[in-house]
Design an enzyme around this catalytic site. Sequence first.
Site, PDB file in Angstrom:
ATOM      1  N   LYS A  13      17.569  19.951  21.582  1.00 45.59           N
ATOM      2  CA  LYS A  13      18.094  21.172  22.210  1.00 45.59           C
ATOM      3  C   LYS A  13      18.313  20.968  23.717  1.00 45.59           C
ATOM      4  O   LYS A  13      19.359  21.311  24.245  1.00 45.59           O
ATOM      5  CB  LYS A  13      17.129  22.358  21.999  1.00 45.59           C
ATOM      6  CG  LYS A  13      16.842  22.685  20.544  1.00 45.59           C
ATOM      7  CD  LYS A  13      15.983  23.932  20.403  1.00 45.59           C
ATOM      8  CE  LYS A  13      14.575  23.810  20.972  1.00 45.59           C
ATOM      9  NZ  LYS A  13      13.674  22.896  20.237  1.00 45.59           N
ATOM     10  N   ARG A  88      11.728  32.397  19.809  1.00 50.55           N
ATOM     11  CA  ARG A  88      10.942  31.611  18.869  1.00 50.55           C
ATOM     12  C   ARG A  88      10.245  32.498  17.841  1.00 50.55           C
ATOM     13  O   ARG A  88       9.565  31.974  16.952  1.00 50.55           O
ATOM     14  CB  ARG A  88       9.873  30.827  19.634  1.00 50.55           C
ATOM     15  CG  ARG A  88      10.264  29.386  19.976  1.00 50.55           C
ATOM     16  CD  ARG A  88       9.162  28.842  20.840  1.00 50.55           C
ATOM     17  NE  ARG A  88       8.955  27.428  20.810  1.00 50.55           N
ATOM     18  CZ  ARG A  88       9.423  26.582  21.737  1.00 50.55           C
ATOM     19  NH1 ARG A  88      10.187  27.005  22.707  1.00 50.55           N
ATOM     20  NH2 ARG A  88       9.106  25.306  21.677  1.00 50.55           N
ATOM     21  N   ARG A 127       9.296   9.918  24.219  1.00 45.70           N
ATOM     22  CA  ARG A 127      10.162  10.664  25.132  1.00 45.70           C
ATOM     23  C   ARG A 127       9.640  10.686  26.576  1.00 45.70           C
ATOM     24  O   ARG A 127       8.456  10.845  26.823  1.00 45.70           O
ATOM     25  CB  ARG A 127      10.238  12.097  24.584  1.00 45.70           C
ATOM     26  CG  ARG A 127      11.128  13.014  25.337  1.00 45.70           C
ATOM     27  CD  ARG A 127      11.505  14.190  24.490  1.00 45.70           C
ATOM     28  NE  ARG A 127      10.466  15.203  24.384  1.00 45.70           N
ATOM     29  CZ  ARG A 127      10.685  16.411  23.891  1.00 45.70           C
ATOM     30  NH1 ARG A 127      11.871  16.740  23.423  1.00 45.70           N
ATOM     31  NH2 ARG A 127       9.713  17.285  23.831  1.00 45.70           N
ATOM     32  N   ARG A 161       5.722  14.540  28.978  1.00 43.74           N
ATOM     33  CA  ARG A 161       5.101  15.849  28.785  1.00 43.74           C
ATOM     34  C   ARG A 161       3.709  15.710  28.193  1.00 43.74           C
ATOM     35  O   ARG A 161       3.482  14.918  27.284  1.00 43.74           O
ATOM     36  CB  ARG A 161       5.962  16.690  27.835  1.00 43.74           C
ATOM     37  CG  ARG A 161       7.138  17.301  28.531  1.00 43.74           C
ATOM     38  CD  ARG A 161       8.055  17.988  27.579  1.00 43.74           C
ATOM     39  NE  ARG A 161       7.400  18.898  26.648  1.00 43.74           N
ATOM     40  CZ  ARG A 161       8.056  19.795  25.934  1.00 43.74           C
ATOM     41  NH1 ARG A 161       9.376  19.906  26.055  1.00 43.74           N
ATOM     42  NH2 ARG A 161       7.426  20.580  25.093  1.00 43.74           N
ATOM     43  N   ARG A 172       2.952  22.192  17.011  1.00 42.73           N
ATOM     44  CA  ARG A 172       4.236  22.792  17.417  1.00 42.73           C
ATOM     45  C   ARG A 172       5.176  22.909  16.227  1.00 42.73           C
ATOM     46  O   ARG A 172       5.895  23.897  16.079  1.00 42.73           O
ATOM     47  CB  ARG A 172       4.880  21.951  18.538  1.00 42.73           C
ATOM     48  CG  ARG A 172       4.225  22.198  19.884  1.00 42.73           C
ATOM     49  CD  ARG A 172       4.327  21.004  20.807  1.00 42.73           C
ATOM     50  NE  ARG A 172       5.652  20.750  21.298  1.00 42.73           N
ATOM     51  CZ  ARG A 172       6.049  19.569  21.802  1.00 42.73           C
ATOM     52  NH1 ARG A 172       5.195  18.538  21.841  1.00 42.73           N
ATOM     53  NH2 ARG A 172       7.250  19.412  22.250  1.00 42.73           N
TER      54      ARG A 172
END
Length: 217
Positions: A13, A88, A127, A161, A172
Site C-alpha cells: 500500500k 481498518r 523491509r 520498523r 497484525r
Amino acid sequence: MNIILLGPPGAGKGTQARHLVDTRDMVQLSTGDMLREAKDSGTEMGKMVADVMARGDLVTDEIVIGLIREKLEDQTDHGGFIFDGFPRTLAQATALDELLKAAGKPLDHVIELGVNDEALVARIAGRSTCGNCGEVYHDVTKPQPADGKCVKCGSTDFKRRADDNEESLRNRLMEYYKKTSPLLGYYYAHELLRRVDGLAEIDDVQGDIAAILNDPA
Ligand code: AMP
C-alpha cells in the site's frame, strides 16, 4: 479523485501510494506514518500508542479518526487523497463516509491489493525505508545501494520498523483478518471495490491501479 488502498500489512500500500503522490499530485494519508511520527516526537498520544503498535494491535478508532479528520480539513488544491492503512474497522469506514460527505468529497475507488500470507512474511522480514524520503527497500528484492545512499534523495539514514518482526506481523495479520477484511464486503456492497494482484511486479501493480484510476466508469 479520492481512493482507499486496502490490504494486509506488506501488501504494498505504502509503495503504491508514494507512486501516486509522485505521479498524480495526490496526498497520502497514512495513519501508520502519522502514529509513528507522534511516537517519534514523543507526544502524549504517541506515548499512549507506542506499546499497542509494537504488539501489532489496532490503536483506538477515536484516535485514528481524529487524525484523519484534521487532515481532511486541508483545502489546498491537489489530485485527491489516498487513504493508506485507514480505515481498518467498520467504525472507521462509516466515520470516513461521514467525514467525506461533510467535506463534499466523493470516495471514488477502494482498491484491494491481493496477496498471500507467505509472501507477506517474506516481504516484511526484509523491509527497510529511507528515513528522509520514505523510499522502500528490501534485502532481497531491492537492496539498499552499495554506496549507502538512498537512490531517491541521497540520504544515508535508513530505518527498519520496530513492528516488522514475525511475532508482531502474525498479530497484525490476525487483526487484519478479524477487523479489516469485513471492509471488503462493505465496499463491495457500495460498488466501490476493485482488486489488483499485489504480488505482481511493482510496475505492473502501478499499471493496474492507473487503469482503474483512468477508467471513467
Ligand atoms: P501501518 O503502518 O499502516 O502498518 O500501521 C502500523 C500500526 O499503526 C498498526 O499495526 C496499528 O497498530 C497502527 N495503526 C495504523 N493505522 C491504524 C488504523 N487505521 N486503525 C488502528 N490502528 C492503526
